[in-house]
Enzyme design. Structure first.
Site, PDB file in Angstrom:
ATOM      1  N   GLY A 181     -68.294  51.148 -31.409  1.00  0.00           N
ATOM      2  CA  GLY A 181     -66.930  50.794 -31.020  1.00  0.00           C
ATOM      3  C   GLY A 181     -66.275  49.942 -32.082  1.00  0.00           C
ATOM      4  N   ASP A 248     -63.035  36.726 -27.158  1.00  0.00           N
ATOM      5  CA  ASP A 248     -62.718  36.198 -28.487  1.00  0.00           C
ATOM      6  C   ASP A 248     -62.535  37.320 -29.511  1.00  0.00           C
ATOM      7  OD1 ASP A 248     -63.129  33.850 -27.205  1.00  0.00           O
ATOM      8  OD2 ASP A 248     -64.754  33.131 -28.474  1.00  0.00           O
ATOM      9  N   SER A 249     -63.179  38.448 -29.274  1.00  0.00           N
ATOM     10  CA  SER A 249     -63.155  39.572 -30.220  1.00  0.00           C
ATOM     11  C   SER A 249     -62.080  40.598 -29.897  1.00  0.00           C
ATOM     12  CB  SER A 249     -64.519  40.267 -30.218  1.00  0.00           C
ATOM     13  OG  SER A 249     -64.796  40.783 -28.918  1.00  0.00           O
ATOM     14  N   PHE A 252     -60.697  43.346 -32.258  1.00  0.00           N
ATOM     15  CA  PHE A 252     -61.543  44.369 -32.868  1.00  0.00           C
ATOM     16  C   PHE A 252     -62.440  45.109 -31.877  1.00  0.00           C
ATOM     17  CE2 PHE A 252     -61.181  40.599 -35.706  1.00  0.00           C
ATOM     18  CZ  PHE A 252     -60.236  41.121 -36.586  1.00  0.00           C
ATOM     19  N   SER A 264     -67.225  39.375 -21.062  1.00  0.00           N
ATOM     20  CA  SER A 264     -66.439  38.369 -20.351  1.00  0.00           C
ATOM     21  C   SER A 264     -65.254  37.968 -21.219  1.00  0.00           C
ATOM     22  CB  SER A 264     -67.292  37.132 -20.044  1.00  0.00           C
ATOM     23  OG  SER A 264     -66.530  36.146 -19.375  1.00  0.00           O
ATOM     24  N   LEU A 316     -78.482  54.623 -22.758  1.00  0.00           N
ATOM     25  CA  LEU A 316     -78.472  55.692 -21.763  1.00  0.00           C
ATOM     26  C   LEU A 316     -77.479  56.794 -22.085  1.00  0.00           C
ATOM     27  CD1 LEU A 316     -78.575  53.543 -18.490  1.00  0.00           C
ATOM     28  CD2 LEU A 316     -80.510  54.532 -19.735  1.00  0.00           C
ATOM     29  N   TYR A 523     -71.526  27.575 -25.029  1.00  0.00           N
ATOM     30  CA  TYR A 523     -71.457  28.267 -26.322  1.00  0.00           C
ATOM     31  C   TYR A 523     -71.888  27.291 -27.408  1.00  0.00           C
ATOM     32  CZ  TYR A 523     -69.410  32.373 -28.670  1.00  0.00           C
ATOM     33  OH  TYR A 523     -69.218  33.552 -29.341  1.00  0.00           O
TER      34      TYR A 523
END
Length: 603
Positions: A181, A248-249, A252, A264, A316, A523
């Site tokens: 992805g 946070d990503s 992208f 999350s 899977l 974190y």
């Protein structure tokens, strides 16, 4: 049957590899816009512009909070708080070492069968950028060494049926398929297994980026899984809707990646985690299509197959389409910030806010190290009156209220929803804040702290330029163990660094990023100067593994939202019982007995 005699060059002629503008935010030639040897956009980075003056800046205009700003405090902070040295330059290679990678393994029968299905490339650059995620190990190898194994072909399916044809062909001719992805994984989840001798297909889903339909009455959207998060929100915004899922990503990462890793978002208090947003998933497996036959809000029909798909990390099958809950755009959006005298008071405050059910969309508590780091990212070009006001606020907090600069912490807040609900939330939250000695620090600081999240990820590569290795990891933990876990993990990191000969003081910091009734997500960031150390990646791995062991000893989870991938699967036996692991193995064997999806995550 695989054959190396059927050359990649001859096969290239049977495929097209157009560099279209179909998806400008995430073009097929990733390396033209994204950094091939690090995080994010190629035109954005932290850099030192004057070593003598220790003057740094953020280059690039994509992030308004920094936007080409000079950062006079960042260099001194880096040397003082991280015990780094700006003079110890360790620049990486400027170009990709494509000559170091072998010709691809080619399964002639597979290639003939999928000819004309989607778009494909044997180009070595395409293969390299699809052969890694964003772990420190992968980025280090890209910068200074080479990846141990890369895909043999990259394929871009254009629709669900393309994926079905590719997976059927791979199953027929025993070809390994790895779904790809956004490539933002920090768990090694897209890395090719080094011992894989079959042809490996990197199945890049990002051309499948359309919203196929949305339903205003039932508040649903049916979306192709390759869409990048920020583009999904932009497209929904045009119709007055959003998902609210904001990891946070988000710039992208893709929808399919969110599902595969059980992601999350920062605003989960209002919108939920990905499992709360999903209504229906289509996943192509070697045994056929896995999906529910009806689209309803809930049903009782045995174990939920969505929970077999969520968090399956590509072992899977591949997610092709997802039906999501959507919401009308929020009427009100208000930022806020609070300064606490210490981390402990902040944790107790966040716990009460969670239990009183008045948590805003996002609430994040940073420890003192991150508070100081935030000060280091303030631009030198701030207006005169802004600097005066900052001085007055600092004077009030430290001199009048008596907060110790070496202890104080900050919380950023984001309220979203109707005007009535957000106003009521603010009243309740700030009343609780006062009870724990917190002082409101304004909307501007809250907005800046929230938006800086996206730019902070570039600091890892900034450190590597100066022989500094750093990375993050996360966990979730019950409220009564939050403080113990944060303290003990920091102590363990310091201890292990010393054991492995790290002579400079390591940098260790943490923040509470998500809150629940029963606990919170923590974190961590840690790093150290590796100049002069033999095999710094081994040292880093040993220290991080020790930190994870300490997390588990203190009641924490193996992961909150990053998943397991390859780098955490050694801890799975300490997370699940044998019966649970055997159930996962049984599921894998039932759906993919040939190990077509042989990325080797989780198990």
């Amino acid at each position: 049957m695989a054959s190396n005699n059927f050359t990649a060059e001859s096969i290239k002629m049977n495929f097209t590899h157009e560099n279209t503008d179909k998806f400008k935010a995430y073009p097929r030639k990733r390396q033209e816009v994204l950094r091939w040897k690090g995080w994010g956009y190629s035109d954005c980075k932290f850099e030192i512009v004057n070593e003598q003056q220790k003057l740094a800046r953020f280059k690039g205009s994509r992030y308004p909070a920094l936007a080409d700003e000079m950062l006079p405090k960042l260099g001194p902070w880096f040397e003082d708080r991280c015990d780094a040295d700006l003079s110890l330059q360790s620049p990486s290679r400027e170009r990709m070492n494509i000559e170091d990678y072998p010709e691809p393994i080619v399964n002639e029968d597979f290639v003939k069968l999928v000819e004309g299905v989607g778009i494909a490339s044997f180009d070595t650059e395409d293969r390299v950028v699809h052969g890694h995620g964003q772990t420190i190990f992968e980025i280090f190898d890209l910068r200074y060494n080479k990846l141990a194994r890369i895909p043999d072909i990259v394929m871009w399916p254009q629709c669900h049926d393309d994926v079905v044809k590719i997976v059927e062909a791979a199953t027929k001719f025993n070809v390994c398929v790895i779904p790809f992805g956004g490539g933002t994984t920090v768990s090694g989840a897209v890395a090719c297994p080094e011992n894989e001798t079959r042809m490996i297909v990197s199945l890049d889903m990002t051309d499948m980026n359309k919203i196929l339909w949305f339903d205003e009455e039932n508040l649903l959207a049916h979306v192709e899984a390759g869409i990048v998060g920020q583009d999904l929100e932009k497209k929904l915004y045009e119709f007055g809707f959003c998902t609210g899922h904001e990891p946070d990503s988000i710039e992208f990462s893709t929808l399919g990646g969110w599902v595969a890793t059980r992601a999350s978002g920062m605003k989960k208090n209002v919108y939920g985690n990905i499992e709360d947003l999903v209504v229906r998933i289509r996943m192509v497996t070697p045994q056929g299509l896995m999906e529910k036959r009806c689209q309803v809000p809930r049903m009782s029909a045995g174990p939920d197959i969505h929970h077999m798909i969520l968090g399956s990390e590509g072992i899977l099958g591949v997610v092709t389409e997802v039906t999501l809950r959507i919401r009308p755009l929020p009427e009100a959006k208000t930022y806020g910030s609070v300064v606490f005298p210490n981390f402990e008071s902040g944790v107790h405050c966040l716990r009460e806010i969670a239990l009183k059910k008045c948590a805003p969309a996002s609430i994040r508590l940073m420890d003192n190290e991150q508070f100081l780091f935030g000060q280091a990212l303030k631009a030198g070009s701030s207006p005169f009156w802004t600097r005066i006001m900052d001085y007055i606020k600092a004077f009030y907090i430290t001199r009048i209220k008596g907060f110790d600069p070496k202890e104080m912490c900050v919380t950023t807040l984001l309220f979203e929803g109707s005007k009535e609900v957000t106003q009521e939330q603010q009243q309740k939250v700030y009343h609780i804040v006062q009870k724990y000695g917190g002082i409101p620090a304004g909307e501007t600081n809250g907005k800046r702290g929230y938006t800086l999240t996206y730019a902070i990820a570039y600091l890892r590569d900034f450190g590597l330029e100066m022989s500094y290795i750093a990375e993050s990891f996360e966990t979730s933990v019950p409220w009564d163990r939050v403080l113990d876990l944060c303290r003990n993990v920091k102590i363990e990191i310091f201890r292990k660094c010393k054991d492995f000969g790290v002579t400079r003081r390591p940098f260790v910091t943490c923040r509470v990023t998500q809150t629940y009734d029963a606990g919170a997500c923590i974190y961590f960031y840690f790093g150290f100067l590796y100049h002069g150390l033999p095999n710094p990646l081994h040292i880093y791995e040993e220290v991080e593994n020790a930190a994870r062991e300490e997390v588990l000893r203190n009641g924490g989870s193996i992961s909150h939202h990053h998943g397991v991938g390859k780098i955490r699967k050694q801890f799975l036996s300490k997370t699940l019982t044998d019966a649970g692991i055997n159930a996962l193995k049984g599921l894998k064997n039932a759906i993919d007995p040939q190990n077509i999806f042989g990325v080797n995550n989780l198990l």
